[in-house]
Write an enzyme that holds these catalytic residues in place. Structure first.
Site, short mmCIF file in Angstrom:
data_model
loop_
_atom_site.label_atom_id
_atom_site.label_comp_id
_atom_site.label_asym_id
_atom_site.label_seq_id
_atom_site.Cartn_x
_atom_site.Cartn_y
_atom_site.Cartn_z
N GLU A 37 -4.96 -15.70 -19.20
CA GLU A 37 -5.05 -16.06 -17.79
C GLU A 37 -4.16 -17.26 -17.47
O GLU A 37 -3.51 -17.31 -16.41
CB GLU A 37 -6.50 -16.38 -17.41
CG GLU A 37 -7.38 -15.15 -17.24
CD GLU A 37 -6.90 -14.25 -16.12
OE1 GLU A 37 -6.59 -14.76 -15.03
OE2 GLU A 37 -6.85 -13.02 -16.33
N CYS A 191 0.85 -1.76 -5.43
CA CYS A 191 0.93 -2.56 -4.19
C CYS A 191 1.76 -3.81 -4.46
O CYS A 191 1.31 -4.94 -4.31
CB CYS A 191 -0.48 -2.93 -3.72
SG CYS A 191 -0.56 -3.53 -2.02
N CYS A 198 3.34 3.19 -1.98
CA CYS A 198 2.19 3.65 -1.18
C CYS A 198 1.82 5.10 -1.47
O CYS A 198 0.64 5.47 -1.39
CB CYS A 198 2.49 3.47 0.31
SG CYS A 198 2.78 1.75 0.79
N CYS A 201 -0.84 5.22 -4.09
CA CYS A 201 -1.95 4.28 -3.93
C CYS A 201 -3.24 5.01 -3.56
O CYS A 201 -3.26 5.81 -2.61
CB CYS A 201 -1.62 3.25 -2.86
SG CYS A 201 -2.93 2.02 -2.64
N CYS A 207 -5.55 2.40 4.36
CA CYS A 207 -4.84 1.11 4.40
C CYS A 207 -4.27 0.89 5.81
O CYS A 207 -3.41 1.63 6.27
CB CYS A 207 -3.72 1.10 3.37
SG CYS A 207 -2.72 -0.42 3.41
#
Length: 352
Positions: A37, A191, A198, A201, A207
């Site tokens: 992270e 995205c 798209c 997606c 969306c």
């Protein structure tokens, strides 16, 4: 879309198309998740993959990292950039060792450590400990801003709070860690910031940004101010198989890493006072940081043995081989200089 259908659509997509084989995706090692992270902050997965295994092999536990010196840690971060991340990671590990060596088990303990904010703490709860956690990294902001067609300036605290509230509402308790990874994966692979895919997606039909043709406009982007340009002289002083290197101070730019001597143009007189032999080769490289761009005028000078001590007395540093310098840890800008120098000298030999 309801909370359930949003998370379910995302999880269904993740089960088939998400990333499941990253080296830090382990259920029993929150330390690996923590290191990943921190490395992934402002850095792409493909770059982190080049560093993660080597770092973990050298520092396999938080105790190993906390007991190491910064000089030991720095070479394993060299080239990854944003070195304050590594210093905070090392400092936090040291604090954990001093408190008994056990990793935090709740949100409040994680966020109290250096270099860990609200989103990172949420990721560590979710991905590291498999408990409930909510994240708000760049991928999440982008997915939510587009899905709900949020046109607000998300850098403002009031809108940031609204995004956190929305993310918390959508985040499920069941399969929380999969959902966390899924929304990051969707932002990273579908995205995307530019040219979002798209067509692939799972959220496309609902969306709002896609419906309104705003997917390339959102999230809102503030106009970037031009970063200042600075110049400096870099001395590539070479005596047979050794170069002159010095270790940067532990605090500040490239803390603890090894660098060729650098003189800012503002202290040009100090550079000129060295009275070095003439350069055999000169070139310029450009290296960009988030807050400024550096133009580094590199002067390549061959030094004889009888000149070495005089130059060391003037400049300091150590005469070491290039391999030794790399082993100790050198920043990306120095790697660029080495690469350019090697290319030019090889071309010269080929021409001769």
């Amino acid at each position: 879309m309801s909370q359930f259908s949003f998370s379910q659509a995302l999880l269904t997509w993740f089960d088939q198309y998400g990333r499941h084989d990253l080296p830090w995706q382990v259920s029993d090692n929150p330390y690996k998740v923590w290191v990943s992270e921190i490395m992934l902050q402002q850095t792409q997965v493909k770059t982190v993959l080049k560093y993660f295994d080597r770092f973990i092999e050298r520092f396999p536990t938080v105790v190993a990292l906390g007991n190491a010196s910064w000089e030991d840690v720095a070479p394993y971060w060299a080239g990854l950039g944003y070195y304050a991340r590594a210093r905070n990671l090392h400092k936090a590990a040291n604090q954990i060792v001093q408190m008994g060596g056990e990793l935090p088990q709740n949100f409040e303990e994680w966020i109290a450590l250096p270099g860990i904010g609200r989103s990172t703490a949420g990721a560590l709860m979710s991905l590291g400990l498999r408990k409930y956690g909510v994240i708000m990294d760049g991928n999440v902001k982008r997915v939510l801003a587009r899905f709900f067609a949020i046109e607000n300036d998300l850098s403002k605290s009031v809108h940031e709070k609204e995004m956190w509230a929305l993310a918390t509402t959508l985040c499920p308790t069941e399969r929380n860690h999969d959902y966390t990874q899924a929304i990051m994966d969707l932002g990273a692979t579908v995205c995307t910031p530019k040219k979002p895919l798209c067509l692939y997606c799972p959220m496309q039909a609902h969306c709002k940004a896609h419906q309104q043709g705003l997917e390339n406009e959102l999230p809102f982007k503030k106009t970037k101010k031009p970063v200042p340009i600075k110049q400096a002289n870099v001395l590539l002083l070479k005596c047979e198989d050794t170069w002159l290197w010095y270790q940067r101070p532990s605090l500040g730019l490239w803390g603890g890493l090894w660098s060729l001597p650098i003189y800012d143009h503002e202290v040009q007189s100090e550079y000129e006072a060295l009275q070095l032999p003439s350069s055999q080769l000169e070139f310029q490289i450009k290296h960009s940081f988030t807050h400024f761009t550096w133009l580094l005028d590199t002067h390549c000078i061959n030094i004889t043995h009888d000149q070495k001590q005089h130059i060391t007395d003037q400049i300091g540093g150590e005469w070491i081989s290039l391999d030794e310098a790399k082993k100790r840890g050198i920043p990306t800008a120095m790697q660029k200089i080495i690469k350019h120098y090697t290319m030019l000298t090889l071309d010269e030999k080929h021409y001769l």
